[in-house]
Design a protein around this motif. Structure first.
Motif, PDB file in Angstrom:
ATOM      1  N   ALA A  85      -6.531   3.576   1.678  1.00 61.43           N
ATOM      2  CA  ALA A  85      -5.591   3.328   0.587  1.00 61.43           C
ATOM      3  C   ALA A  85      -5.731   1.900   0.064  1.00 61.43           C
ATOM      4  CB  ALA A  85      -4.163   3.579   1.057  1.00 61.43           C
ATOM      5  N   LEU A  86      -5.939   0.943   0.953  1.00 63.88           N
ATOM      6  CA  LEU A  86      -6.167  -0.453   0.532  1.00 63.88           C
ATOM      7  C   LEU A  86      -7.408  -0.532  -0.353  1.00 63.88           C
ATOM      8  CD1 LEU A  86      -5.529  -2.902   3.513  1.00 63.88           C
ATOM      9  CD2 LEU A  86      -4.792  -3.197   1.173  1.00 63.88           C
ATOM     10  N   VAL A 137       0.843  -1.189   0.000  1.00 63.58           N
ATOM     11  CA  VAL A 137       0.000   0.000   0.000  1.00 63.58           C
ATOM     12  C   VAL A 137       0.880   1.241   0.000  1.00 63.58           C
ATOM     13  CG1 VAL A 137      -1.839   1.206   1.208  1.00 63.58           C
ATOM     14  CG2 VAL A 137      -1.718  -1.272   1.317  1.00 63.58           C
ATOM     15  N   LYS A 138       0.613   2.151  -0.943  1.00 57.88           N
ATOM     16  CA  LYS A 138       1.374   3.401  -1.021  1.00 57.88           C
ATOM     17  C   LYS A 138       0.515   4.519  -0.454  1.00 57.88           C
ATOM     18  CE  LYS A 138       3.835   1.813  -5.099  1.00 57.88           C
ATOM     19  NZ  LYS A 138       3.264   0.478  -5.129  1.00 57.88           N
ATOM     20  N   VAL A 139       1.056   5.209   0.549  1.00 59.52           N
ATOM     21  CA  VAL A 139       0.347   6.324   1.172  1.00 59.52           C
ATOM     22  C   VAL A 139       1.195   7.575   1.000  1.00 59.52           C
ATOM     23  CG1 VAL A 139      -0.610   7.226   3.320  1.00 59.52           C
ATOM     24  CG2 VAL A 139      -0.701   4.769   2.866  1.00 59.52           C
ATOM     25  N   VAL A 145       0.341  -6.373   6.369  1.00 61.30           N
ATOM     26  CA  VAL A 145       0.078  -5.314   5.397  1.00 61.30           C
ATOM     27  C   VAL A 145       1.362  -4.480   5.286  1.00 61.30           C
ATOM     28  CG1 VAL A 145      -1.336  -3.296   4.865  1.00 61.30           C
ATOM     29  CG2 VAL A 145      -2.355  -5.212   6.099  1.00 61.30           C
ATOM     30  N   TYR A 146       1.894  -4.389   4.075  1.00 65.41           N
ATOM     31  CA  TYR A 146       3.102  -3.598   3.842  1.00 65.41           C
ATOM     32  C   TYR A 146       2.673  -2.196   3.397  1.00 65.41           C
ATOM     33  CZ  TYR A 146       5.467  -8.054   4.141  1.00 65.41           C
ATOM     34  OH  TYR A 146       5.914  -9.264   4.583  1.00 65.41           O
ATOM     35  N   VAL A 147       3.212  -1.180   4.057  1.00 63.04           N
ATOM     36  CA  VAL A 147       2.849   0.211   3.785  1.00 63.04           C
ATOM     37  C   VAL A 147       4.097   0.990   3.421  1.00 63.04           C
ATOM     38  CG1 VAL A 147       1.778   2.288   4.708  1.00 63.04           C
ATOM     39  CG2 VAL A 147       0.939   0.061   5.418  1.00 63.04           C
ATOM     40  N   VAL A 189       5.281   4.798   2.872  1.00 69.98           N
ATOM     41  CA  VAL A 189       4.910   6.206   3.035  1.00 69.98           C
ATOM     42  C   VAL A 189       5.906   7.035   2.244  1.00 69.98           C
ATOM     43  CG1 VAL A 189       4.520   8.068   4.674  1.00 69.98           C
ATOM     44  CG2 VAL A 189       3.997   5.716   5.331  1.00 69.98           C
ATOM     45  N   THR A 204       9.185   2.340   4.733  1.00 71.26           N
ATOM     46  CA  THR A 204       8.378   1.145   4.531  1.00 71.26           C
ATOM     47  C   THR A 204       8.058   0.554   5.899  1.00 71.26           C
ATOM     48  OG1 THR A 204       9.535   0.744   2.452  1.00 71.26           O
ATOM     49  CG2 THR A 204       8.293  -1.091   3.378  1.00 71.26           C
ATOM     50  N   TYR A 205       6.803   0.203   6.088  1.00 71.93           N
ATOM     51  CA  TYR A 205       6.357  -0.325   7.378  1.00 71.93           C
ATOM     52  C   TYR A 205       5.602  -1.626   7.170  1.00 71.93           C
ATOM     53  CZ  TYR A 205       7.512   4.328   9.035  1.00 71.93           C
ATOM     54  OH  TYR A 205       8.159   5.486   9.329  1.00 71.93           O
ATOM     55  N   VAL A 253      -4.585   4.006   5.986  1.00 72.32           N
ATOM     56  CA  VAL A 253      -4.110   2.748   5.403  1.00 72.32           C
ATOM     57  C   VAL A 253      -5.304   1.959   4.861  1.00 72.32           C
ATOM     58  CG1 VAL A 253      -2.983   0.544   5.897  1.00 72.32           C
ATOM     59  CG2 VAL A 253      -2.050   2.656   6.846  1.00 72.32           C
TER      60      VAL A 253
END
Length: 148
Positions: free
Chosen positions: A101-102, A77-79, A141-143, A145, A126-127, A98
């Motif tokens: 964005a998903l 997921v790109k925020v 869930v990979y995020v 930012v 990256t989180y 998040v």
């Protein structure tokens, strides 16, 4: 006297359970307050059907949770967020952002309450977040930012 509980009764049992109680307790307390019904053949059949339906619903929800894990496996997921000169975000990225964005990027509906964040995200990077989907099933869930 045998009765089937319609609600959880403290010290007696859970909803849907058949229990043996004193006749006076059933007649004077449980039945007038609609906490229980007498355990007749008809009531027992209804209880069995409700148990069967409850188990089927639980199985369906568990299967949905496992399918959600598969959908989330490859999702990154790109925020986008705004930040100051030193890379610190104005505000923070929350579970709600998040979740939104998903939904927009992958079409996956995941309630913000299911996303576990120890603390809000306050810098780029990256989180890896956990999502508790119920039935002791968790997904990752990979995020990412980045600058908005």
């Amino acid at each position: 006297m045998k009765v089937i509980l319609q609600q959880d009764v403290r010290g007696q049992g859970k909803k849907g359970q058949m229990i043996e109680v004193a006749e006076g307790y059933a007649r004077n307390y449980l039945l007038p307050r609609k906490l229980a019904v007498p355990a007749t053949a008809d009531a027992m059949n209804t209880m069995r059907l409700q148990e069967k339906a409850k188990k089927a619903e639980e199985a369906r929800l568990k299967a949905e949770a496992e399918a959600m894990v598969e959908k989330l496996k490859g999702a990154v997921v790109k925020v986008g967020a705004k930040a100051g000169a030193n890379g610190k975000l104005f505000g923070a990225v929350t579970a709600k952002e998040v979740s939104e964005a998903l939904q927009s990027q992958y079409g996956i509906e995941l309630a913000k309450q299911k996303i576990v964040m120890e603390e809000p995200i306050k810098s780029f990077g990256t989180y890896e977040l956990k999502a508790k989907l119920g039935f002791e099933i968790t997904a990752t869930v990979y995020v990412v930012v980045s600058e908005a």
